[in-house]
Design an enzyme around this catalytic site. Structure first.
Site, short mmCIF file in Angstrom:
data_model
loop_
_atom_site.label_atom_id
_atom_site.label_comp_id
_atom_site.label_asym_id
_atom_site.label_seq_id
_atom_site.Cartn_x
_atom_site.Cartn_y
_atom_site.Cartn_z
N GLU A 146 -7.65 4.76 12.23
CA GLU A 146 -6.54 4.63 13.18
C GLU A 146 -6.54 5.69 14.28
O GLU A 146 -5.73 5.60 15.21
CB GLU A 146 -5.21 4.70 12.44
CG GLU A 146 -5.03 3.65 11.36
CD GLU A 146 -3.72 3.80 10.63
OE1 GLU A 146 -2.67 3.50 11.23
OE2 GLU A 146 -3.73 4.26 9.46
N ASP A 176 0.86 -1.18 0.00
CA ASP A 176 0.00 0.00 0.00
C ASP A 176 0.89 1.22 0.00
O ASP A 176 1.93 1.25 0.66
CB ASP A 176 -0.98 -0.01 1.17
CG ASP A 176 -0.33 0.04 2.54
OD1 ASP A 176 -0.17 1.14 3.09
OD2 ASP A 176 0.02 -1.04 3.06
#
Length: 355
Positions: free
Chosen positions: A143, A50
């Site tokens: 997150e 990613d």
């Protein structure tokens, strides 16, 4: 919490003793430089990366054909957006080039829960709907809580995911890490209908969180080195075969499973450092937060875990910067100290605190 001034010397002595004790029981680890895990550390499984703007220093392009070369990567997730209106300037170029190179491609949105979930979901959808065609589901990168309670954050998440699916016609996926989901989402099992992509920097695949029976993708390192990229990159593996990934890309999100549950990456020194219990390092960081310890002691603590001198200094510098800006996540650190969390979990937490 207010502390009586007469007790401060006592607390200082107690914390200093805790630091000494915690460091004394750290399992000895040969010093190693975190030059990055090699993608070849995970042979025989479906690997991917990613990427964000960090992988494009100075705008230099990624050589996606080399990335997807023989024995290389099979999928890529590209950061598309963040918050209510920020777009990765390289998103379209990288998503298109990765797909042209034969990789299966998905896009992710970095959540800002302090902002409106519908606005963010619609913006994310507008970026990917107007960009290159994708073969993997859109991803919510969750997150940080930005002050929301677990109940409020779960509601925010539910709204975002439903709006993304409504706006794109594709059910999304969730990316997170163990500490965040366990503590900031109260380990809710309300989202098991969506695939799970879990970050855990360790040699053995992590167990699922939040009631999921499996993880679909595992982000196993944040500092990989692969051909075609000049910077460290996140390394990921898919929980299944290449044929399973084809079915997953076709919308069968139950495809795969059973691979990571029994898989052990050949031992990596870097990942061995990160999978250790983080208590000693957390205690040292809290010592800096209270003024008892300084950056040199943080660096010493990191070095005892096996970090190189450079990486130990970088960790100490990041902690010092967060503390000086009043951004050190003290309550999270206290929670971590009482739980069973790894050094990798700690570094993810500190990385997000800097964003």
């Amino acid at each position: 919490m207010h502390v009586n001034r007469r007790l401060q010397p006592v607390l200082a002595a107690l914390l200093a003793a805790l630091v000494t004790l915690a460091l004394a029981v750290v399992i000895p680890f040969s010093p190693t430089s975190r030059t990055g895990a090699s993608a070849q550390n995970a042979p025989g499984i479906v690997q991917g990366v990613d990427v964000a703007g960090h992988q494009r220093p100075g705008g230099a392009p990624i050589d996606w054909r080399t990335v997807s070369g023989p024995g290389g990567q099979e999928f890529a997730f590209v950061k598309a957006s963040e918050g209510e209106g920020w777009k990765n300037e390289f998103y379209d170029e990288d998503a298109r080039a990765a797909a042209d190179a034969g990789l299966k491609v998905g896009a992710y949105h970095y959540a800002r829960p302090a902002e409106n979930p519908v606005t963010q979901a619609q913006y994310f959808a507008s970026v990917i709907n107007s960009g290159p065609a994708l073969s993997l589901p859109p991803v919510l990168d969750l997150e940080v809580d930005e002050g929301l309670s677990p109940t409020a954050l779960a509601a925010w998440t539910d709204t975002f995911l439903k709006e993304v699916e409504r706006s794109t016609g594709t059910a999304p996926m969730i990316y997170t890490y163990r500490y965040f989901w366990s503590e900031r989402m109260d380990n809710t099992s309300a989202f098991t209908g969506y695939p799970l992509w879990l970050a855990a920097y360790q040699n053995q695949a992590p167990r699922p969180v939040g009631g999921w029976d499996k993880i679909s993708f595992w982000q196993r390192s944040d500092s990989g080195r692969i051909a075609g990229m000049n910077t460290p990159v996140d390394l990921n593996v898919f929980n299944g075969s290449s044929a399973d990934l084809d079915r997953f890309a076709g919308g069968n999100y139950s495809a795969g499973g059973g691979v990571l549950e029994t898989f052990q990456v050949p031992e990596s020194g870097e990942l061995g450092v990160l999978e250790q219990d983080n208590t000693a390092l957390v205690v040292a960081i809290l010592g800096l937060a209270t003024g008892i310890l300084g950056s040199p002691q943080i660096a010493d603590a990191a070095a005892q875990f096996g970090f190189s001198e450079e990486d130990a200094a970088n960790i100490a510098g990041a902690v010092n910067n967060l503390a000086s800006q009043g951004e050190l996540p003290v309550e999270d650190l206290r929670t971590m100290m009482l739980g069973e969390y790894s050094v990798g979990d700690l570094l993810i937490l500190l990385n997000n605190a800097q964003k």
